[in-house]
Design a protein around this motif. Structure first.
Motif, short mmCIF file in Angstrom:
data_model
loop_
_atom_site.label_atom_id
_atom_site.label_comp_id
_atom_site.label_asym_id
_atom_site.label_seq_id
_atom_site.Cartn_x
_atom_site.Cartn_y
_atom_site.Cartn_z
N ASP A 207 -17.20 -13.60 0.96
CA ASP A 207 -18.42 -14.40 0.80
C ASP A 207 -19.09 -14.16 -0.56
OD1 ASP A 207 -18.27 -15.60 3.34
OD2 ASP A 207 -19.02 -13.75 4.25
N ASP A 208 -18.38 -13.49 -1.46
CA ASP A 208 -18.94 -13.15 -2.76
C ASP A 208 -18.61 -14.27 -3.75
OD1 ASP A 208 -19.73 -11.96 -5.12
OD2 ASP A 208 -18.01 -10.60 -5.24
N PRO A 209 -19.62 -14.95 -4.29
CA PRO A 209 -19.33 -16.06 -5.22
C PRO A 209 -18.62 -15.62 -6.49
CG PRO A 209 -21.70 -15.63 -5.11
CD PRO A 209 -21.05 -14.79 -4.05
N GLU A 210 -18.64 -14.33 -6.80
CA GLU A 210 -17.98 -13.84 -8.01
C GLU A 210 -16.47 -13.66 -7.82
OE1 GLU A 210 -19.37 -13.33 -10.90
OE2 GLU A 210 -21.43 -13.75 -10.28
N THR A 211 -16.02 -13.70 -6.58
CA THR A 211 -14.63 -13.35 -6.28
C THR A 211 -13.89 -14.55 -5.70
OG1 THR A 211 -15.32 -11.09 -5.82
CG2 THR A 211 -13.18 -11.74 -4.94
N THR A 212 -12.69 -14.84 -6.21
CA THR A 212 -11.89 -15.93 -5.64
C THR A 212 -10.55 -15.45 -5.08
OG1 THR A 212 -10.93 -16.49 -7.78
CG2 THR A 212 -12.90 -17.71 -7.14
N VAL A 213 -10.20 -14.19 -5.31
CA VAL A 213 -8.95 -13.64 -4.78
C VAL A 213 -9.19 -12.17 -4.42
CG1 VAL A 213 -6.53 -13.09 -5.25
CG2 VAL A 213 -7.57 -15.05 -6.35
N GLY A 214 -8.64 -11.74 -3.30
CA GLY A 214 -8.68 -10.32 -2.94
C GLY A 214 -7.34 -9.69 -3.25
N LEU A 215 -7.36 -8.45 -3.72
CA LEU A 215 -6.13 -7.72 -4.04
C LEU A 215 -6.29 -6.33 -3.47
CD1 LEU A 215 -3.46 -7.23 -5.58
CD2 LEU A 215 -4.80 -6.97 -7.68
N ILE A 216 -5.44 -5.97 -2.49
CA ILE A 216 -5.64 -4.68 -1.83
C ILE A 216 -4.38 -3.83 -1.83
CG2 ILE A 216 -7.44 -5.61 -0.32
CD1 ILE A 216 -5.42 -5.60 2.00
N TYR A 217 -4.60 -2.51 -1.81
CA TYR A 217 -3.51 -1.56 -1.59
C TYR A 217 -3.85 -0.77 -0.33
CZ TYR A 217 -0.48 2.46 -1.88
OH TYR A 217 0.43 3.42 -1.57
N VAL A 218 -2.92 -0.74 0.62
CA VAL A 218 -3.13 0.04 1.84
C VAL A 218 -1.90 0.90 2.11
CG1 VAL A 218 -4.76 -1.54 2.96
CG2 VAL A 218 -2.30 -1.85 3.33
N GLU A 219 -2.13 2.00 2.81
CA GLU A 219 -1.01 2.85 3.28
C GLU A 219 -0.99 2.80 4.79
OE1 GLU A 219 -1.47 6.59 1.28
OE2 GLU A 219 -0.76 5.76 -0.63
N GLY A 220 -1.90 3.49 5.43
CA GLY A 220 -1.94 3.47 6.89
C GLY A 220 -3.16 2.70 7.37
N LEU A 221 -3.07 2.19 8.59
CA LEU A 221 -4.20 1.46 9.17
C LEU A 221 -4.50 2.06 10.53
CD1 LEU A 221 -2.84 -2.09 8.36
CD2 LEU A 221 -4.65 -0.88 7.14
N PRO A 222 -5.67 2.66 10.68
CA PRO A 222 -5.98 3.31 11.95
C PRO A 222 -6.02 2.33 13.13
CG PRO A 222 -7.85 3.39 10.46
CD PRO A 222 -6.71 2.85 9.67
N ASP A 223 -6.51 1.12 12.90
CA ASP A 223 -6.55 0.13 13.98
C ASP A 223 -5.92 -1.16 13.47
OD1 ASP A 223 -7.02 -1.64 16.01
OD2 ASP A 223 -9.15 -1.17 16.23
N GLY A 224 -4.59 -1.22 13.58
CA GLY A 224 -3.83 -2.32 13.00
C GLY A 224 -4.20 -3.67 13.58
#
Lengths: 496, 220
Positions: A207-224
């Protein structure tokens, strides 16, 4: 749980306190303050130091108690874990809404650390405070010129929002941002993700008007399961590129020792990403390529690609790469072939890839591009073979004969032409709302080449090879197709 | 703890969700097997079936290409004689013998991180080596199921193949949706395997099924 106003305090604070500022240039408490002051943050900056010594020529406060009420809403914490509960209470009393905890000694540090981390979260909830970290490298927010992190670099302003379970990957992406000129809006390293994780940051970016793409790095996810549901909600509003560590079993073991989190079977993770409409990238370069394409290129309306190349060779390999993707190499329509026949000498390929075979005069390439990009059956274009003349121009400019023998004039001409081609490519892309990707290894080999610099100055991304451009376009098309099949409409438009 | 259902029980649990099975008969005696073979017509298969029997092929408990009632009777006699005490109550399953050059695997399993998942893969003896597998989380939508099929690397297997028509994608979508539906509606469903899901004249049909259920609370 934290609300948007907490993330706003994190990324666009009125003022910042660096708690635990140090006069020793080797300490995080020094580097954090240095990076905030050195990159143009315009809000007020306070620093605390137990002994009250000056740091970077500025006076410090002995305690956060001395900060004027309401003057700062972000605290960047470099103090030892044991000192932090008291510090956070004082900060909250001063109106601070968000804390970034760079301090180590928490969940990554055994039984006692895990206990401190649980207490930290409970305290944050009690104080209505957003706590990011601990054990994180920091955050940046280019709209506020804020570089609150203990590492370099500070990237140019742009539209990619980065969130990572590893601070080093934030640095990786920002290095590529700085090199390519395709900028970042916000970036945050969530460290041990005690109170908030990557997905919380992504939800703010959505919902951020400054951002048009998200880029993430993840390893583990506690609640997939919950991660999947939240990711799918985000991707309906914001394209997301996912890089995951621990994809193989040996990588998974490294991840377990890194964050103490469980890795998951890669096929399940991959299916989860596709089902959620997220782009799954295999490498740092592929992830940034995809994010840059999504941030700077219009969404492809369909899979049909035209490849335009000034000379042969490259087009063949690009056609091979397209064959191995979800994209289609457009069979050249008769009317487009006729248009190109009128613009080119007979030796051109008369097929797609559209190989001009060096048959260009002064205005040929812009005219060909206009005909191709504007054709209704073309959904996307890959442009190859730009920068060649400017590359020769560089050799001549640096050689012993310059500027005589007509070299000054011809070098200038080639620079202008190569810059013009890529500028026209960007203009046509915008006008017809179709991706036009420029690829040349000069993006890496000579970033000052007129074509590469021209792409950068047009706010676009110059791909380092044609196959990498194909992979990025493939990702963009898969995401768009995911949207189309679910009746979601096109993704949000790119913004300057 | 969990327990597995017999092949027959597994099939009767999944059939109402729309998983396609063959016209099969479950019988107790060799004579009944002969009658079943006659009623089905054409070559049949006979298998020994019981809750505790999971690896039929390894134990030689599957007899193929039985021609007519007499061969079916003899096979059923041998199968019933091969039952061991630890197999518990056993029956003989008589089914039409189908031939297919293409085999798929469709399954349901619970991932420790992501919960119930539906799996589609290329089957046959090279399945593990080929590892052409696509996964989605439950609930799987129709669009998700179509995308699963599109994502198999071995797309040539899904088109017209060795004189057989292309795989009926709508029917394959229906199988994937049936398992997703079962995962949501059957309490304690831990895993289900349709292996192989044969492609017979383009139509998917599950030749075997194995369902694993969580034990009811308090059960031994």
């Amino acid at each position: 749980m934290p609300r948007p106003e907490h993330f706003q305090a994190l990324f666009d604070p009125r003022g910042v306190v660096v708690a635990g500022a140090s006069s020793h240039p080797g300490k995080f408490g020094f580097v954090a303050l240095h990076n905030i002051l050195a990159n143009g943050y315009e809000g007020e900056v306070f620093a605390t130091n137990r002994e009250g010594v000056d740091v970077l020529g500025r006076p410090t406060l002995a305690s956060i108690d001395e900060v004027p009420d309401g003057a700062a809403d972000l605290v960047f914490v470099c103090t030892p874990a044991g000192a932090n509960p008291e510090l956070l209470r004082q900060a909250a009393a001063k109106g601070v809404k968000a804390a970034f905890i760079a301090s180590a000694g928490y969940g990554e540090a055994g039984e006692e650390g895990r206990r401190l981390q649980a207490e930290l979260v409970a305290l944050a909830d009690e104080l209505d405070l957003l706590v990011v970290g601990p054990n994180g490298q920091g955050l940046i927010s280019t709209p506020s010129s804020l570089c609150a992190q203990i590492v370099a670099p500070y990237p140019p302003r742009g539209r990619i929002g980065v969130a990572s379970q590893s601070g080093n990957f934030v640095s990786s992406f920002m290095n590529l941002s700085r090199h390519s000129g395709v900028g970042v809006s916000r970036a945050v390293s969530v460290g041990n993700a005690a109170q908030v994780g990557v997905i919380d940051a992504l939800e703010y970016f959505a919902d951020d008007p400054e951002t048009t793409v998200g880029l993430i790095y993840v390893e583990g996810l506690p609640d997939g399961r919950r991660f999947f549901e939240r990711l799918r909600e985000v991707t309906a509003r914001l394209p997301v590129v996912v890089l995951k560590g621990g994809a193989t079993s040996s990588g998974a073991r490294a991840a377990a020792s890194h964050t103490g989190s469980l890795a998951t079977d890669d096929k399940v993770f991959d299916g989860m990403c596709r089902q959620a409409g997220a782009v799954r990238a295999a490498t740092v370069a592929e992830a940034f390529d995809a994010a840059a394409a999504l941030a700077t290129q219009p969404a492809p309306p369909g899979p049909r690609v035209a490849v335009v190349t000034t000379v042969g060779g490259w087009g063949v390999l690009t056609a091979d790469a397209i064959a191995g993707s979800s994209l289609e190499l457009l069979a050249l329509p008769d009317d487009l072939r006729d248009s190109l026949d009128r613009l080119l000498p007979p030796r051109w390929s008369r097929n797609n890839p559209i190989d001009l075979a060096g048959g260009e005069t002064k205005d040929t390439i812009p005219a060909v591009l206009e005909a191709v990009v504007g054709h209704e059956q073309v959904d996307a274009v890959i442009l190859l073979g730009v920068g060649i003349q400017a590359n020769q121009g560089r050799m001549e400019r640096e050689g012993p004969f310059y500027p005589d023998h007509g070299l000054e004039r011809i070098v200038g001409y080639h620079d202008r032409q190569d810059r013009r081609y890529v500028t026209v490519a960007a203009e046509l892309s915008e006008r017809y709302a179709k991706p036009v990707l420029v690829a040349t290894e000069l993006a890496v080999g000579d970033p000052d080449n007129a074509a590469v610099a021209g792409v950068r100055d047009a706010g676009r991304y110059c791909f380092a090879s044609a196959d990498r451009a194909v992979v990025a376009l493939d990702h963009a098309w898969r995401h768009e197709r995911w949207r189309q099949r679910r009746g979601l409409g096109s993704r949000r438009p790119i913004a300057p | 703890m969990t327990h597995t259902l017999s092949e027959a029980e597994s099939k009767s649990l999944l059939a109402p969700f729309g998983v396609p099975f063959l016209d099969e008969r479950l019988v107790d005696t060799a004579d009944a097997a002969a009658d079943a073979a006659a009623a089905i017509g054409g070559p049949v298969v006979a298998k020994l079936c019981g809750e505790a029997i999971a690896h039929k092929t390894e134990r030689g408990l599957v007899r193929l290409s039985l021609q007519g009632a007499a061969e079916a009777r003899r096979a059923a006699e041998e199968l019933l004689a091969a039952a061991r005490p630890e197999d518990g109550p056993v029956q003989v399953l008589v089914a039409p013998m189908v031939r297919a050059t293409r085999e798929l695997i469709v399954g349901l399993s619970v991932d420790p991180q992501f919960g119930p998942t539906v799996v589609l893969g290329v089957g046959g003896i090279l399945a593990e080596a080929v590892a052409d597998v696509v996964v989605r989380l439950v609930p799987v939508t129709e669009v998700d199921a179509e995308e699963m099929i599109d994502e198999l690397r071995t797309q040539a297997l899904l088109g017209p193949f060795r004189g057989e028509p292309a795989v009926d994608r709508r029917a394959l979508v229906a199988v994937l949706l049936a398992l997703s539906d079962a995962a949501e509606r059957v309490p304690g469903l831990v895993s289900a395997d349709l292996n192989p899901l044969m492609v017979v004249d383009g139509e998917p049909v599950a030749v075997d099924a194995l369902v694993e259920l969580a034990d009811a609370p308090g059960a031994a």
